[in-house]
Design a protein around this motif. Structure first.
Motif, mmCIF file in Angstrom:
data_model
loop_
_atom_site.group_PDB
_atom_site.id
_atom_site.type_symbol
_atom_site.label_atom_id
_atom_site.label_comp_id
_atom_site.label_asym_id
_atom_site.label_seq_id
_atom_site.Cartn_x
_atom_site.Cartn_y
_atom_site.Cartn_z
ATOM 1 N N MET A 113 77.073 -40.261 30.597
ATOM 2 C CA MET A 113 77.439 -39.087 29.608
ATOM 3 C C MET A 113 78.932 -39.302 29.115
ATOM 4 O O MET A 113 79.150 -39.091 27.999
ATOM 5 N N ILE A 114 79.796 -39.573 30.030
ATOM 6 C CA ILE A 114 81.127 -39.724 29.718
ATOM 7 C C ILE A 114 81.386 -41.140 28.920
ATOM 8 O O ILE A 114 81.945 -40.902 27.700
ATOM 9 N N TRP A 115 80.780 -42.227 28.803
ATOM 10 C CA TRP A 115 80.737 -43.299 28.126
ATOM 11 C C TRP A 115 80.104 -43.010 26.716
ATOM 12 O O TRP A 115 80.723 -43.440 25.944
ATOM 13 N N ALA A 116 79.104 -42.224 26.468
ATOM 14 C CA ALA A 116 78.533 -42.053 25.407
ATOM 15 C C ALA A 116 79.465 -40.896 24.727
ATOM 16 O O ALA A 116 79.486 -41.119 23.347
ATOM 17 N N ALA A 117 80.161 -40.180 25.246
ATOM 18 C CA ALA A 117 81.005 -39.048 24.664
ATOM 19 C C ALA A 117 82.169 -39.649 24.286
ATOM 20 O O ALA A 117 82.735 -39.393 23.136
ATOM 21 N N THR A 118 82.667 -40.662 25.009
ATOM 22 C CA THR A 118 83.691 -41.504 24.603
ATOM 23 C C THR A 118 83.596 -42.202 23.316
ATOM 24 O O THR A 118 84.574 -42.441 22.530
ATOM 25 N N ALA A 119 82.496 -42.902 23.347
ATOM 26 C CA ALA A 119 82.054 -43.546 22.172
ATOM 27 C C ALA A 119 82.093 -42.692 20.815
ATOM 28 O O ALA A 119 82.459 -42.977 19.852
ATOM 29 N N SER A 120 81.616 -41.512 20.910
ATOM 30 C CA SER A 120 81.547 -40.568 19.912
ATOM 31 C C SER A 120 83.016 -39.901 19.527
ATOM 32 O O SER A 120 83.343 -39.960 18.383
ATOM 33 N N GLU A 121 83.886 -39.984 20.586
ATOM 34 C CA GLU A 121 85.133 -39.498 20.302
ATOM 35 C C GLU A 121 85.929 -40.507 19.704
ATOM 36 O O GLU A 121 86.695 -40.205 18.447
ATOM 37 N N LEU A 122 85.610 -41.836 19.948
ATOM 38 C CA LEU A 122 86.355 -42.990 19.007
ATOM 39 C C LEU A 122 85.834 -42.751 17.495
ATOM 40 O O LEU A 122 86.707 -43.214 16.652
ATOM 41 N N GLN A 123 84.567 -42.636 17.474
ATOM 42 C CA GLN A 123 84.185 -42.578 16.185
ATOM 43 C C GLN A 123 84.792 -41.485 15.144
ATOM 44 O O GLN A 123 84.917 -41.529 14.054
ATOM 45 N N ARG A 124 84.813 -40.338 15.868
ATOM 46 C CA ARG A 124 85.509 -39.117 15.407
ATOM 47 C C ARG A 124 86.902 -39.455 15.075
ATOM 48 O O ARG A 124 87.247 -39.140 13.791
ATOM 49 N N ALA A 125 87.808 -40.123 15.824
ATOM 50 C CA ALA A 125 89.040 -40.522 15.577
ATOM 51 C C ALA A 125 89.081 -41.623 14.479
ATOM 52 O O ALA A 125 89.875 -41.264 13.626
ATOM 53 N N GLN A 126 88.329 -42.470 14.344
ATOM 54 C CA GLN A 126 88.187 -43.232 12.894
ATOM 55 C C GLN A 126 88.084 -42.697 11.693
ATOM 56 O O GLN A 126 88.450 -42.953 11.009
ATOM 57 N N SER A 127 86.974 -41.729 11.868
ATOM 58 C CA SER A 127 86.624 -40.861 10.652
ATOM 59 C C SER A 127 87.897 -40.122 10.332
ATOM 60 O O SER A 127 88.063 -40.050 9.000
ATOM 61 N N HIS A 128 88.460 -39.692 11.252
ATOM 62 C CA HIS A 128 89.690 -38.635 11.036
ATOM 63 C C HIS A 128 90.755 -39.640 10.409
ATOM 64 O O HIS A 128 91.404 -39.057 9.524
ATOM 65 N N MET A 129 90.819 -40.668 10.808
ATOM 66 C CA MET A 129 92.094 -41.655 10.418
ATOM 67 C C MET A 129 91.702 -41.966 8.816
ATOM 68 O O MET A 129 92.810 -41.825 8.137
ATOM 69 N N LEU A 130 90.532 -42.352 8.672
ATOM 70 C CA LEU A 130 90.121 -42.683 7.146
ATOM 71 C C LEU A 130 90.237 -41.369 6.224
ATOM 72 O O LEU A 130 90.782 -41.554 5.040
ATOM 73 N N LEU A 131 89.934 -40.320 6.784
ATOM 74 C CA LEU A 131 90.183 -39.015 5.955
ATOM 75 C C LEU A 131 91.444 -38.879 5.594
ATOM 76 O O LEU A 131 91.720 -38.246 4.616
ATOM 77 N N LEU A 132 92.433 -38.933 6.642
ATOM 78 C CA LEU A 132 94.077 -38.805 6.431
ATOM 79 C C LEU A 132 94.483 -39.823 5.454
ATOM 80 O O LEU A 132 95.413 -39.502 4.848
#
Length: 212
Positions: A113-132
């Motif tokens: 569960m933590i591994w899947a959630a970590t992958a999701s957080e990485l995707q969120r961080a990348q999307s936020h970086m592109l948005l900024l």
């Protein structure tokens, strides 16, 4: 102060079998779920309401990390402490589970569960970086509104966050946020009914701005 109750078997099915045996926490609007620099010994899943994560910098400035909604997992960290704090944007309920699991869990279930959630957080961080990194304030706001509208499909969308939250998330000022929202409404792209309720009137045009 949050209220703690054990999750009932029937409720655990709704929350997902991986969360069976988790503890349910209830928070009022504005209450802190966990604090910045607090030990990250729990992970959480949102089952009602919405959550905002923030990081307070040394000079007092606030950075909004992200917004989380029903079904999202929060509190996953690489290290031993939370880099962000988490607060309830509205009355909300979350399920809390220890990262170490318990005897009730099969070996490796929480780790998966933590591994899947970590992958999701990485995707969120990348999307936020592109948005900024988007060129204009209007494009940033358009992408933000489009993302919210895509998540909460329906004629009208409710923004759970304030204009200041949006500004701190997008790296803009609140004045710029208000100006961009006003421009999009004046151009007939969106229509607000109140300060937080809107609908997309020209989805194609908003998509073009969001993809610019």
């Amino acid at each position: 102060m949050s209220q703690l109750t054990s999750i009932a078997p029937a409720e655990s099915l709704l929350a997902g079998e991986d969360w069976a045996g988790a503890v349910r926490l209830i928070f009022r609007q504005g209450e802190e779920i966990y604090a910045q620099d607090e030990d990250a010994d729990l992970i959480y899943r949102v089952v009602r309401g919405s959550v905002r994560t923030t990081h307070l910098q040394a000079d007092g400035r606030r950075q909004v990390g992200d917004f989380y909604y029903v079904g999202d997992i929060i509190g996953v960290e690489v290290g031993q402490a939370h880099r962000f704090s988490a607060e309830a944007l509205s009355g909300c309920e979350v399920l809390a589970l220890r990262r170490s699991g318990s005897a009730a869990y099969e070996t490796g279930r929480v780790e998966r569960m933590i591994w899947a959630a970590t992958a999701s957080e990485l995707q969120r961080a990348q999307s936020h970086m592109l948005l900024l990194g988007r060129a204009t304030a209007c494009e940033k706001v358009a992408r933000f509104l489009m993302d919210i509208a895509n998540r909460f499909r329906g004629e009208f969308v409710i923004l759970p966050m304030s204009r200041q939250d949006m500004a701190d998330y997008l790296g803009l000022t609140i004045e710029t946020i208000s100006r961009m929202l006003g421009r999009l409404q004046a151009d007939g792209v969106i229509e607000f009914s109140g300060s937080r309720r809107y609908r997309v009137r020209r989805p194609g045009f908003l998509s073009e701005l969001a993809a610019a």
